[in-house]
Write a protein that holds these residues in place. Structure first.
Motif, PDB file in Angstrom:
ATOM      1  N   LEU A  75       0.818  -1.207   0.000  1.00  0.00           N
ATOM      2  CA  LEU A  75       0.000   0.000   0.000  1.00  0.00           C
ATOM      3  C   LEU A  75       0.856   1.262   0.000  1.00  0.00           C
ATOM      4  CD1 LEU A  75      -2.687   1.475   0.208  1.00  0.00           C
ATOM      5  CD2 LEU A  75      -2.611   1.135   2.695  1.00  0.00           C
ATOM      6  N   GLU A  76       1.959   1.252   0.749  1.00  0.00           N
ATOM      7  CA  GLU A  76       2.804   2.436   0.828  1.00  0.00           C
ATOM      8  C   GLU A  76       3.347   2.824  -0.547  1.00  0.00           C
ATOM      9  OE1 GLU A  76       6.545   4.097   3.527  1.00  0.00           O
ATOM     10  OE2 GLU A  76       6.288   1.942   3.219  1.00  0.00           O
ATOM     11  N   THR A  77       3.873   1.839  -1.267  1.00  0.00           N
ATOM     12  CA  THR A  77       4.386   2.104  -2.619  1.00  0.00           C
ATOM     13  C   THR A  77       3.279   2.560  -3.546  1.00  0.00           C
ATOM     14  OG1 THR A  77       6.043   0.362  -2.270  1.00  0.00           O
ATOM     15  CG2 THR A  77       5.708   1.122  -4.534  1.00  0.00           C
ATOM     16  N   ALA A  78       2.115   1.899  -3.453  1.00  0.00           N
ATOM     17  CA  ALA A  78       0.981   2.251  -4.312  1.00  0.00           C
ATOM     18  C   ALA A  78       0.536   3.689  -4.070  1.00  0.00           C
ATOM     19  CB  ALA A  78      -0.179   1.291  -4.068  1.00  0.00           C
ATOM     20  N   GLU A  79       0.465   4.106  -2.808  1.00  0.00           N
ATOM     21  CA  GLU A  79      -0.008   5.459  -2.489  1.00  0.00           C
ATOM     22  C   GLU A  79       0.955   6.524  -3.021  1.00  0.00           C
ATOM     23  OE1 GLU A  79      -0.488   5.221   1.752  1.00  0.00           O
ATOM     24  OE2 GLU A  79      -2.670   4.953   1.572  1.00  0.00           O
ATOM     25  N   ILE A  80       2.260   6.284  -2.881  1.00  0.00           N
ATOM     26  CA  ILE A  80       3.233   7.269  -3.363  1.00  0.00           C
ATOM     27  C   ILE A  80       3.202   7.329  -4.887  1.00  0.00           C
ATOM     28  CG2 ILE A  80       5.672   7.916  -3.391  1.00  0.00           C
ATOM     29  CD1 ILE A  80       5.976   6.384  -0.757  1.00  0.00           C
ATOM     30  N   ALA A  81       3.076   6.161  -5.549  1.00  0.00           N
ATOM     31  CA  ALA A  81       3.013   6.131  -7.017  1.00  0.00           C
ATOM     32  C   ALA A  81       1.774   6.873  -7.511  1.00  0.00           C
ATOM     33  CB  ALA A  81       3.002   4.688  -7.507  1.00  0.00           C
ATOM     34  N   VAL A  82       0.637   6.663  -6.842  1.00  0.00           N
ATOM     35  CA  VAL A  82      -0.600   7.345  -7.220  1.00  0.00           C
ATOM     36  C   VAL A  82      -0.448   8.848  -7.035  1.00  0.00           C
ATOM     37  CG1 VAL A  82      -2.984   7.732  -6.482  1.00  0.00           C
ATOM     38  CG2 VAL A  82      -2.170   5.408  -6.861  1.00  0.00           C
ATOM     39  N   LYS A  83       0.141   9.238  -5.920  1.00  0.00           N
ATOM     40  CA  LYS A  83       0.331  10.666  -5.665  1.00  0.00           C
ATOM     41  C   LYS A  83       1.228  11.289  -6.735  1.00  0.00           C
ATOM     42  CE  LYS A  83       0.826  11.783  -1.404  1.00  0.00           C
ATOM     43  NZ  LYS A  83       1.416  11.938  -0.045  1.00  0.00           N
ATOM     44  N   GLU A  93      -8.910  -6.938 -13.271  1.00  0.00           N
ATOM     45  CA  GLU A  93      -8.557  -7.343 -11.912  1.00  0.00           C
ATOM     46  C   GLU A  93      -7.540  -6.399 -11.281  1.00  0.00           C
ATOM     47  OE1 GLU A  93      -7.331 -11.413 -11.813  1.00  0.00           O
ATOM     48  OE2 GLU A  93      -9.079 -12.085 -12.944  1.00  0.00           O
ATOM     49  N   THR A  94      -6.764  -5.700 -12.121  1.00  0.00           N
ATOM     50  CA  THR A  94      -5.752  -4.788 -11.597  1.00  0.00           C
ATOM     51  C   THR A  94      -6.393  -3.638 -10.830  1.00  0.00           C
ATOM     52  OG1 THR A  94      -4.305  -5.314 -13.455  1.00  0.00           O
ATOM     53  CG2 THR A  94      -3.810  -3.314 -12.228  1.00  0.00           C
ATOM     54  N   LEU A  95      -7.500  -3.122 -11.358  1.00  0.00           N
ATOM     55  CA  LEU A  95      -8.173  -2.007 -10.698  1.00  0.00           C
ATOM     56  C   LEU A  95      -8.735  -2.426  -9.342  1.00  0.00           C
ATOM     57  CD1 LEU A  95      -9.968  -0.556 -13.847  1.00  0.00           C
ATOM     58  CD2 LEU A  95      -8.040   0.456 -12.629  1.00  0.00           C
ATOM     59  N   THR A  96      -9.342  -3.618  -9.284  1.00  0.00           N
ATOM     60  CA  THR A  96      -9.873  -4.079  -7.996  1.00  0.00           C
ATOM     61  C   THR A  96      -8.749  -4.475  -7.046  1.00  0.00           C
ATOM     62  OG1 THR A  96     -10.154  -6.297  -8.946  1.00  0.00           O
ATOM     63  CG2 THR A  96     -12.062  -4.835  -8.977  1.00  0.00           C
ATOM     64  N   ARG A  97      -7.626  -4.937  -7.582  1.00  0.00           N
ATOM     65  CA  ARG A  97      -6.469  -5.272  -6.744  1.00  0.00           C
ATOM     66  C   ARG A  97      -5.936  -4.030  -6.026  1.00  0.00           C
ATOM     67  NH1 ARG A  97      -3.073  -7.394  -3.438  1.00  0.00           N
ATOM     68  NH2 ARG A  97      -0.902  -7.635  -4.053  1.00  0.00           N
ATOM     69  N   LEU A  98      -5.848  -2.918  -6.749  1.00  0.00           N
ATOM     70  CA  LEU A  98      -5.392  -1.673  -6.118  1.00  0.00           C
ATOM     71  C   LEU A  98      -6.359  -1.261  -5.008  1.00  0.00           C
ATOM     72  CD1 LEU A  98      -4.270   0.426  -9.217  1.00  0.00           C
ATOM     73  CD2 LEU A  98      -2.791  -0.416  -7.381  1.00  0.00           C
ATOM     74  N   ARG A  99      -7.649  -1.424  -5.263  1.00  0.00           N
ATOM     75  CA  ARG A  99      -8.639  -1.057  -4.238  1.00  0.00           C
ATOM     76  C   ARG A  99      -8.527  -1.973  -3.027  1.00  0.00           C
ATOM     77  NH1 ARG A  99     -13.953  -1.090  -6.974  1.00  0.00           N
ATOM     78  NH2 ARG A  99     -13.980  -3.277  -6.361  1.00  0.00           N
ATOM     79  N   ASN A 100      -8.287  -3.267  -3.271  1.00  0.00           N
ATOM     80  CA  ASN A 100      -8.144  -4.209  -2.160  1.00  0.00           C
ATOM     81  C   ASN A 100      -6.873  -3.958  -1.352  1.00  0.00           C
ATOM     82  OD1 ASN A 100     -10.516  -5.460  -2.919  1.00  0.00           O
ATOM     83  ND2 ASN A 100      -9.500  -7.065  -4.113  1.00  0.00           N
ATOM     84  N   MET A 101      -5.854  -3.371  -2.005  1.00  0.00           N
ATOM     85  CA  MET A 101      -4.625  -3.028  -1.274  1.00  0.00           C
ATOM     86  C   MET A 101      -4.848  -1.854  -0.328  1.00  0.00           C
ATOM     87  SD  MET A 101      -1.777  -3.338  -4.318  1.00  0.00           S
ATOM     88  CE  MET A 101      -0.405  -2.811  -3.323  1.00  0.00           C
ATOM     89  N   GLY A 102      -5.936  -1.099  -0.540  1.00  0.00           N
ATOM     90  CA  GLY A 102      -6.236   0.028   0.336  1.00  0.00           C
ATOM     91  C   GLY A 102      -6.159   1.378  -0.323  1.00  0.00           C
ATOM     92  N   ALA A 140     -10.707   4.617  -3.924  1.00  0.00           N
ATOM     93  CA  ALA A 140     -11.249   4.477  -5.278  1.00  0.00           C
ATOM     94  C   ALA A 140     -11.063   5.750  -6.092  1.00  0.00           C
ATOM     95  CB  ALA A 140     -12.730   4.103  -5.197  1.00  0.00           C
ATOM     96  N   PHE A 141     -11.232   6.913  -5.464  1.00  0.00           N
ATOM     97  CA  PHE A 141     -11.085   8.181  -6.191  1.00  0.00           C
ATOM     98  C   PHE A 141      -9.661   8.338  -6.733  1.00  0.00           C
ATOM     99  CE2 PHE A 141      -9.794  12.646  -6.242  1.00  0.00           C
ATOM    100  CZ  PHE A 141     -10.710  13.161  -7.148  1.00  0.00           C
ATOM    101  N   ASN A 142      -8.673   7.958  -5.933  1.00  0.00           N
ATOM    102  CA  ASN A 142      -7.276   8.070  -6.365  1.00  0.00           C
ATOM    103  C   ASN A 142      -6.965   7.146  -7.535  1.00  0.00           C
ATOM    104  OD1 ASN A 142      -6.748   9.994  -4.460  1.00  0.00           O
ATOM    105  ND2 ASN A 142      -5.807   8.600  -2.985  1.00  0.00           N
ATOM    106  N   ILE A 143      -7.569   5.950  -7.518  1.00  0.00           N
ATOM    107  CA  ILE A 143      -7.363   5.023  -8.640  1.00  0.00           C
ATOM    108  C   ILE A 143      -7.944   5.623  -9.918  1.00  0.00           C
ATOM    109  CG2 ILE A 143      -7.895   2.733  -9.557  1.00  0.00           C
ATOM    110  CD1 ILE A 143      -8.113   1.747  -6.656  1.00  0.00           C
TER     111      ILE A 143
END
Length: 586
Positions: free
Chosen positions: A418-426, A445-454, A457-460
């Motif tokens: 989640l930490e890496t995902a949040e910084i990449a999204v930012k 499945e990639t989109l739901t995987r990101l959501r399941n990581m935490g 949804a708006f950021n995705i």
């Protein structure tokens, strides 16, 4: 007054047209006059070509504004030069050693024929006078230009340089002792001094295995010890194949030799070790190997990953995108911000897809940084960081550092938490282009995987631009593939449309293969599905829709799933139905 106003308006229009055409000359003006594209498109293409440090011809062909054949014909006619089809020429007959490789690469020009005191040079851009001048200065011959198609010239230059520099096919047993291998590790001298005479056959044997693997296009080499046997296998086109069975009593000596080459501690046999081998096979070409040892019950299993820099620079045309996928990938790469996610299992070619995109973006104007584990291929002009969790240099920490270093493009080897995902999204939301990989089976499945990581949804919905799911299928060998007939009912079950069935010619691999292939296959091609983030998909994500909802909506809007892309490759005769079913299980 009305007549005066009309005359004034016409004069203004004429001046506007004149101003629009003023920057255009030569080929650009000729293409506009022939109605291939408008003056505005030509001016924009000319500016983009200058910004990207490309020739005008290379740029308009890359952007698919005109075909390479049409551009070459118009250029030859405009400048009064002969036109040649490179496919009709045997590249083995080209003059060797007349022009330095660096000049050929620099000017994207190729010496064709040396006749008396003249050298004929293949070029795609007749305005490239500097190439002719520098060729003339080096070889001392009068140079004459011959216009050829840009795409064929690119392939011919690559093949010519590859033959010039690799020299692999010319290596024989007498060369095996003379390969340059960096063995400057702390144990190298001790090992080489220890019974050097008896180890000479081991040196030659290992060198031959490595060279044969490179020649065969292998991606990995496995050295495997067992109780009463020793096995060496190579992964060729994604399939492991046994290549040698040396005596089992050589296991320790083979391991020691490989560890010396990899600059490892040869006395440490209890824990896994990592190292690298750099093998210089000619003056201008070196191959890197990433090496890992693993203690097993009967000795150390050693696996070498072959890292050939040319695989990362093959060009987007060689990946296997269809026209729509190619255009979408190029359009997304040149957006100022957003995120491109590539997904698929290990060994599906995700890294090559990302490297290809990075090579397209790698210009003087962009600051590009990558965080990888490990860094497999060195790319000049790109700041590559090898993450090391043991000392706290994780993907997330590397990303944080990148964002303080004025980046334009960021690549993250893999989003694992989640930490890496949040910084990449930012980063994707704040003006950066982010490329990364994720381990899922499909784009939806990639989109739901990101959501399941935490990830919210708006950021995705506001950061992800395109998701690419991919697989690698073996290409049928064109020399020995054979036609096959399959009942129409079975083809319908496989998913072929009625339109495809009307003109369908299927091929299968020849199991015995031929001299040019391995069991009927040679090389691999990518099979892709690309999902572009649209307003409808963003709405579904923010409403917590499932991957099935996402897939259904995307399909209504023209999304082609992996299986449909795979069937298209089968229908084109690129791969077999059996191979497509092997790599795409759904």
């Amino acid at each position: 007054m009305l007549a005066l106003d009309l005359r004034h308006n016409l004069q203004v229009q004429d001046e506007t047209v004149a101003q629009a055409f003023q920057p255009l000359s030569g080929l650009a003006k000729r293409l506009v006059n022939e109605g291939i594209f408008s003056a505005e498109v030509a001016m924009e293409a000319a500016q983009e070509a200058r910004d990207n440090k490309q020739t005008f011809i290379a740029h308009i062909i890359e952007k698919r504004l005109v075909s390479a054949a049409r551009a070459a014909a118009v250029a030859a006619d405009e400048f009064g030069m002969p036109l040649l089809d490179l496919d009709a020429l045997d590249l083995d007959t080209l003059p060797q050693g007349v022009i330095e490789d660096k000049l050929i690469t620099k000017h994207h020009a190729l010496p064709l024929q040396k006749r008396e005191n003249r050298l004929f040079v293949a070029i795609s851009d007749p305005t490239n006078i500097q190439a002719l001048d520098e060729f003339k200065f080096q070889c001392g011959l009068a140079t004459e230009a011959v216009v050829v198609e840009e795409d064929k010239l690119r392939r011919a230059v690559d093949n010519f340089l590859d033959k010039q520099t690799s020299a692999l096919d010319d290596l024989d047993d007498t060369d095996l002792d003379n390969l340059e291998i960096d063995e400057s590790g702390p144990d190298a001298e001790e090992e080489l001094d220890n019974d050097a005479t008896s180890d000479a056959p081991i040196v030659r044997f290992v060198n031959k295995i490595l060279l044969d693997a490179i020649k065969g296009g292998a991606s990995d080499i496995h050295f495997e010890p067992y109780e009463k046997a020793y096995r060496i296998r190579c992964r060729i086109d994604g399939i492991l194949q046994e290549v040698s069975h040396p005596p089992s009593n050589l296991a320790s000596r083979l391991a020691a030799r490989l560890k010396v080459m990899s600059q490892m501690d040869i006395s440490e046999r209890r824990v896994p070790l990592d190292g690298r081998i750099k093998m210089k096979i000619s003056k201008n070409r070196a191959i890197d190997f990433r090496v890992n040892t693993l203690p097993t019950l009967w000795g150390e299993k050693i696996v070498l990953r072959i890292l050939d820099p040319s695989s990362a620079k093959m060009g987007i045309e060689a990946l296997g995108f269809d026209e729509e996928q190619h255009d979408l990938y190029m359009k997304t790469l040149h957006k100022p911000q957003g995120m491109i996610l590539v997904t698929g299992p290990t060994g599906s070619g995700k890294t090559v897809s990302l490297y290809t995109g990075l090579n397209i973006l790698n210009t003087e104007e962009r600051n590009i940084s990558t965080a990888e584990d490990p860094v497999e291929i060195n790319l000049e002009g790109i700041n590559q960081v090898h993450v090391n969790p043991k000392v706290g240099l994780t993907f997330a920490e590397a990303l944080r550092a990148f964002l303080r270093q004025d980046p334009d493009v960021v690549m993250v080897g893999e989003i694992r938490d989640l930490e890496t995902a949040e910084i990449a999204v930012k980063a994707a939301q704040t003006g950066h282009m982010v490329l990364s990989t994720l381990h899922t089976n499909s784009a939806a499945e990639t989109l739901t995987r990101l959501r399941n990581m935490g990830v919210p949804a708006f950021n995705i919905a506001t950061s992800v631009s395109v998701i690419i799911a991919q697989r690698l299928a073996r290409r049928l060998c064109n020399s020995c593939k054979r036609a096959v007939t399959i009942p129409e009912a079975s083809l319908k079950e496989e998913g072929f449309s009625k339109k495809q069935l009307k003109e369908l010619h299927l091929y299968e691999a020849n199991p015995s293969g031929c001299a040019k292939c391995s069991k009927g296959y040679k090389g691999r091609v990518g099979i892709y599905e690309m999902m572009e983030m649209t307003q409808e998909l963003a709405t579904i994500i923010m409403e917590n829709g499932s991957s099935l909802d996402i897939l259904e909506t995307a399909t209504k809007n023209g999304f082609k799933p992996l299986r449909q892309s795979g069937l298209a490759k089968v229908a084109q005769g690129i791969t077999s139905l059996e191979e497509m079913n092997r790599v795409i299980k759904t």
